[in-house]
Motif scaffolding. Structure first.
Motif, mmCIF file in Angstrom:
data_model
loop_
_atom_site.group_PDB
_atom_site.id
_atom_site.type_symbol
_atom_site.label_atom_id
_atom_site.label_comp_id
_atom_site.label_asym_id
_atom_site.label_seq_id
_atom_site.Cartn_x
_atom_site.Cartn_y
_atom_site.Cartn_z
ATOM 1 N N LEU A 156 0.827 -1.209 0.000
ATOM 2 C CA LEU A 156 0.000 0.000 0.000
ATOM 3 C C LEU A 156 0.860 1.258 0.000
ATOM 4 C CD1 LEU A 156 -2.755 1.360 0.122
ATOM 5 C CD2 LEU A 156 -2.647 1.181 2.624
ATOM 6 N N GLY A 157 1.872 1.312 0.874
ATOM 7 C CA GLY A 157 2.729 2.495 0.942
ATOM 8 C C GLY A 157 3.504 2.719 -0.340
ATOM 9 N N TRP A 158 3.989 1.632 -0.935
ATOM 10 C CA TRP A 158 4.742 1.732 -2.185
ATOM 11 C C TRP A 158 3.845 2.226 -3.315
ATOM 12 C CZ3 TRP A 158 9.955 0.613 -3.035
ATOM 13 C CH2 TRP A 158 10.358 0.605 -4.366
ATOM 14 N N ASP A 159 2.638 1.672 -3.416
ATOM 15 C CA ASP A 159 1.711 2.073 -4.477
ATOM 16 C C ASP A 159 1.278 3.526 -4.301
ATOM 17 O OD1 ASP A 159 1.880 -0.475 -5.506
ATOM 18 O OD2 ASP A 159 0.033 -1.174 -4.551
ATOM 19 N N LEU A 160 1.085 3.947 -3.066
ATOM 20 C CA LEU A 160 0.707 5.342 -2.816
ATOM 21 C C LEU A 160 1.832 6.278 -3.234
ATOM 22 C CD1 LEU A 160 -1.279 7.399 -1.673
ATOM 23 C CD2 LEU A 160 -0.234 7.030 0.589
ATOM 24 N N GLY A 161 3.075 5.920 -2.937
ATOM 25 C CA GLY A 161 4.201 6.749 -3.367
ATOM 26 C C GLY A 161 4.294 6.835 -4.875
ATOM 27 N N ARG A 162 4.070 5.712 -5.561
ATOM 28 C CA ARG A 162 4.091 5.703 -7.019
ATOM 29 C C ARG A 162 2.970 6.588 -7.581
ATOM 30 N NH1 ARG A 162 2.690 0.706 -7.895
ATOM 31 N NH2 ARG A 162 4.795 -0.156 -7.872
ATOM 32 N N ALA A 163 1.778 6.481 -6.994
ATOM 33 C CA ALA A 163 0.639 7.253 -7.472
ATOM 34 C C ALA A 163 0.860 8.747 -7.271
ATOM 35 C CB ALA A 163 -0.626 6.800 -6.752
ATOM 36 N N LEU A 164 1.329 9.138 -6.084
ATOM 37 C CA LEU A 164 1.554 10.562 -5.812
ATOM 38 C C LEU A 164 2.676 11.121 -6.674
ATOM 39 C CD1 LEU A 164 1.205 10.643 -1.914
ATOM 40 C CD2 LEU A 164 -0.465 11.371 -3.633
ATOM 41 N N CYS A 165 3.736 10.341 -6.882
ATOM 42 C CA CYS A 165 4.830 10.784 -7.754
ATOM 43 C C CYS A 165 4.328 11.008 -9.169
ATOM 44 C CB CYS A 165 5.951 9.747 -7.720
ATOM 45 S SG CYS A 165 7.345 10.130 -8.800
ATOM 46 N N THR A 166 3.478 10.102 -9.659
ATOM 47 C CA THR A 166 2.934 10.248 -11.007
ATOM 48 C C THR A 166 2.080 11.496 -11.125
ATOM 49 O OG1 THR A 166 2.930 7.839 -11.277
ATOM 50 C CG2 THR A 166 1.549 9.104 -12.776
ATOM 51 N N VAL A 167 1.255 11.768 -10.122
ATOM 52 C CA VAL A 167 0.392 12.948 -10.150
ATOM 53 C C VAL A 167 1.218 14.235 -10.115
ATOM 54 C CG1 VAL A 167 -1.335 14.254 -8.844
ATOM 55 C CG2 VAL A 167 -1.606 11.785 -9.157
ATOM 56 N N VAL A 168 2.189 14.293 -9.217
ATOM 57 C CA VAL A 168 3.005 15.509 -9.080
ATOM 58 C C VAL A 168 3.772 15.800 -10.370
ATOM 59 C CG1 VAL A 168 4.988 16.519 -7.883
ATOM 60 C CG2 VAL A 168 3.196 15.363 -6.577
ATOM 61 N N LEU A 169 4.393 14.796 -10.949
ATOM 62 C CA LEU A 169 5.150 15.004 -12.178
ATOM 63 C C LEU A 169 4.241 15.334 -13.352
ATOM 64 C CD1 LEU A 169 7.830 12.166 -11.927
ATOM 65 C CD2 LEU A 169 8.133 14.618 -11.537
ATOM 66 N N THR A 170 3.049 14.751 -13.386
ATOM 67 C CA THR A 170 2.109 15.057 -14.467
ATOM 68 C C THR A 170 1.660 16.510 -14.395
ATOM 69 O OG1 THR A 170 1.320 12.769 -14.545
ATOM 70 C CG2 THR A 170 -0.115 14.457 -15.478
ATOM 71 N N LEU A 171 1.378 16.995 -13.201
ATOM 72 C CA LEU A 171 0.910 18.371 -13.052
ATOM 73 C C LEU A 171 2.023 19.389 -13.285
ATOM 74 C CD1 LEU A 171 -1.420 18.023 -9.927
ATOM 75 C CD2 LEU A 171 -2.104 18.256 -12.323
ATOM 76 N N THR A 172 3.247 19.056 -12.915
ATOM 77 C CA THR A 172 4.340 20.027 -13.032
ATOM 78 C C THR A 172 5.036 19.979 -14.391
ATOM 79 O OG1 THR A 172 5.814 18.421 -11.963
ATOM 80 C CG2 THR A 172 4.769 20.086 -10.559
ATOM 81 N N LEU A 173 5.350 18.780 -14.853
ATOM 82 C CA LEU A 173 6.082 18.636 -16.114
ATOM 83 C C LEU A 173 5.186 18.264 -17.282
ATOM 84 C CD1 LEU A 173 9.208 16.649 -14.827
ATOM 85 C CD2 LEU A 173 8.913 19.128 -15.024
#
Length: 272
Positions: free
Chosen positions: A227-244
């Protein structure tokens, strides 16, 4: 607005091959819930990853060949190579640290711009290349290739590829990336969960238990291990999608326009 060029068009053969791979993939990932407790598949559970891995490699090769027959030209091959190499290089960044995997955001945006056919091939090849780069070659690799192919293809199937732009598109891609990151982790859990044996009897697959009992065990396994690993992957994807995302989407769309994938290459006759 001019429709976005697609380097790979999904024709009848490509669609049939993808459907075949998808069907085998469902069996490969979901057999613990599909096979009854008395089946021979459950009795030979330890052999299953190797059998499914060999079959999946063959089917992915068939899909790649079929897609190449649908018009994957030199320009598309060049872009495929660049994006796959970039994704493979991004995967080791943050590996082992809270699920920070920046390659997922690149797969989302690439699948969005270049379409589902290109997306499936890109996701599979990127995961293959990254496995060679990181030394992660094993019976789990075909499962990763198939799951990443689905992940990237799904981005190409999102609505409004030629009309939706701006904040609405970023919101859509962010939502997809967030949910698909969890889906990827859950699917990959299925590839290893049935083979835990007696290491964690309370959450391990029980070949003699009914489907609801094993489903409860699998949910507990996901909550306890990923769960923690998947949440980190999901949040990283969202942050990079919104910024880059805005800059990368523009770059990818400009590259596809300049490449003119659907324009046949011609040669002018020599001047007399």
């Amino acid at each position: 607005m001019t429709p976005q060029a697609r380097p790979i068009r999904l024709g009848p053969r490509s669609t049939t091959a993808l459907a075949l791979v998808g069907a085998v993939g469902v069996v490969a990932f979901g057999w613990p819930f599909l096979a009854p407790p008395t089946s021979q598949l459950s009795a030979h559970a330890q052999d299953a990853p190797w059998l499914f891995a060999g079959l999946l490699v063959l089917l992915v090769a068939v899909v790649a060949a079929t897609l190449s027959e649908s018009g994957l030209g030199a320009k598309a091959v060049a872009m495929l190579g660049v994006l796959a190499a970039t994704g493979a290089a991004l995967r080791p960044i943050g590996a082992g640290t809270a699920g920070i995997e920046p390659m997922f955001f690149l797969m989302v945006l690439s699948g969005r711009v270049l379409g589902p056919g290109f997306g499936f091939v890109l996701g599979s090849i990127t995961m293959f290349a990254s496995a060679l780069l990181t030394g992660g070659v094993g019976p789990w690799m075909p499962f990763q290739m198939l799951a990443m192919g689905w992940f990237t293809m799904g981005a190409g199937l999102l609505p409004g590829p030629d009309r939706l732009r701006g904040r609405g598109e970023l919101a859509l891609l962010s939502l997809y990336g967030f949910l698909a990151a969890f889906a990827y982790g859950t699917v990959m859990n299925l590839s290893g969960w049935p083979f835990m044996g007696a290491l964690a009897s309370g959450i391990a697959f029980d070949p003699h238990a009914a489907v609801p009992a094993n489903l409860a065990r699998f949910v507990a396994y996901c909550l306890a291990t990923s769960l923690g690993w998947d949440l980190g992957r999901a949040l990283c994807t969202v942050v990079l999608t919104l910024t880059l995302g805005p800059a990368l989407l523009r770059a990818l769309r400009r590259a596809t326009r300049r490449a003119a994938f659907e324009t046949a290459v011609t040669f002018d006759p020599p001047a007399r």
